[in-house]
Design a protein around this motif. Sequence first.
Motif, short mmCIF file in Angstrom:
data_model
loop_
_atom_site.label_atom_id
_atom_site.label_comp_id
_atom_site.label_asym_id
_atom_site.label_seq_id
_atom_site.Cartn_x
_atom_site.Cartn_y
_atom_site.Cartn_z
N VAL A 75 0.80 -1.28 0.10
CA VAL A 75 0.00 -0.21 -0.05
C VAL A 75 0.75 1.12 -0.04
O VAL A 75 0.36 2.46 -0.37
CB VAL A 75 -0.84 -0.07 1.30
N ARG A 78 0.55 4.01 -2.63
CA ARG A 78 -0.60 4.50 -2.80
C ARG A 78 -0.87 5.47 -1.89
O ARG A 78 -2.04 6.33 -2.24
CB ARG A 78 -1.69 3.35 -3.10
N VAL A 133 -7.25 2.31 0.88
CA VAL A 133 -6.20 1.73 -0.06
C VAL A 133 -6.19 0.16 0.49
O VAL A 133 -5.93 -0.64 -0.40
CB VAL A 133 -5.09 2.37 0.15
N VAL A 137 -6.60 -2.92 -2.03
CA VAL A 137 -5.43 -3.68 -2.55
C VAL A 137 -5.58 -5.11 -2.07
O VAL A 137 -5.12 -6.30 -2.85
CB VAL A 137 -4.07 -3.03 -1.80
#
Length: 263
Positions: A75, A78, A133, A137
Amino acid sequence: MGFILLRHESKSEEGCVYLLRRRRRARYWVHPINMARQQHGEFHRQVMELRLHSDLFQRYFRLSRELFDELLARVGPRIAKMDTPFRKAIGPAQRLAICLRYLATGDSFATIAFSYRVGHCTVGRVVREVAAVIWDVLLPDYMHAPSTEDWRAIAEGFSQRWNFPNCVGSVDGKHVVIQAPDNSGSYSIVLLAVVDADYLFRIVDVGGYGRTSDGGSLYASAFGEGLRDGTLGLPEDAVIPGPEHRGPMPFVFVSSPLRLLLQ
């Protein structure tokens, strides 16, 4: 500078408006206490120390050090932010730590803000962004929609462990208490979940208003829609153990109370 509008009404000057200049209290762009984040903040001091003690790290985040690093690798790109001329961005590792600490403890944003030396509004924003996120993911790997073969495997688990043939999941809901949004009239949201024979979540639907009935929450969910439309990919009817004259029986979900699936 700001202004206050005062309306003065009298016999001679009815409706006159006077502007009075008012000074506002000075506010910090970054509070001096938070500027010492890297020297005294909990992430840069205590969390770094906890990395030397796996058991304490696990208790702090409810996540092992190895899993933390693996999650950060997935993650991190991002959730990273760019530095600005005004302040240095909070790094992805610290943003992940703030989010996981909140999820592990349920502490208030203000409590975490003080310990990590960031603004409490920053904590709220970090938790929302990072949690979204993480969901995006990890969803394809850990919460993908079951295929027909997956449903068959789930049914086999129910048959072997609970002696319940042709069962492909147990459905239930949980009310999660929240601060009521404006004009919503609801103080909870509904977590609707389907688990397999080993209590593992296979389908999760979050967002139904707490004031809605169990049947209404099911009907409005994506899972309920797929159940009605026949788009869940459930296996074809199969014969269950018992008298030979029985024909093929459909695959079913079990629920408590039963009215959840009958309404």
